[in-house]
Design an enzyme around this catalytic site. Structure first.
Site, short mmCIF file in Angstrom:
data_model
loop_
_atom_site.label_atom_id
_atom_site.label_comp_id
_atom_site.label_asym_id
_atom_site.label_seq_id
_atom_site.Cartn_x
_atom_site.Cartn_y
_atom_site.Cartn_z
CG HIS A 234 72.01 -33.74 -55.15
ND1 HIS A 234 71.73 -35.07 -54.97
CD2 HIS A 234 71.01 -33.26 -55.90
CE1 HIS A 234 70.60 -35.37 -55.58
NE2 HIS A 234 70.15 -34.29 -56.17
CE LYS B 136 80.60 -18.62 -49.66
NZ LYS B 136 80.96 -20.05 -49.54
#
Length: 127
Positions: free
Chosen positions: A111, A61
């Site tokens: 995370h 992206k």
């Protein structure tokens, strides 16, 4: 130096666990042998694998192409001696980076219990 673009991706860790259980070839299809060696050192933890997968999505992206005209194995996310993610490019993705004058791609991975998030910034030559 300029910023070409940024990218971000988030993944539910349980989805990667499920894929790993159902598709033993997933690792070989998506990751380089060096990445798989890194996963082995980390005991194939799903959050580590999910982190690299999210990083690859975010990196694609940051170039602005999404996953087109290259394979995810053309992007390699390793770690330096301090654990910082380092991006290497190969094959078609490397050529895309050359075409877009990309000097470097910075990536960050994080995370929690259920999710992994990664962001990437593609840095280009002045021009």
């Amino acid at each position: 130096m300029n910023i070409l673009d940024i990218g971000v991706d988030i993944i539910e860790i349980h989805r990667i666990k499920e894929i790993l259980e159902k598709n033993p070839r997933f690792l070989e299809k998506m990751f380089t042998s060096e990445e798989i060696e890194y996963f082995k050192k980390k005991n194939f933890k799903a959050e580590t694998i999910a982190g690299n997968f999210a990083a690859k999505e975010a990196i694609s992206k940051s170039i602005g192409t999404g996953i087109r005209k290259f394979k995810l194995r053309d992007i390699e996310v390793l770690r330096n001696e301090l654990g910082k993610p380092i991006v290497k490019t190969y094959n078609n993705f490397n050529q895309i980076c050359i075409d877009y004058n990309v000097l470097e791609i910075k990536v960050s991975i994080s995370h929690c219990r259920d999710y992994v998030v990664a962001n990437a910034i593609a840095i280009t030559k002045e021009g």
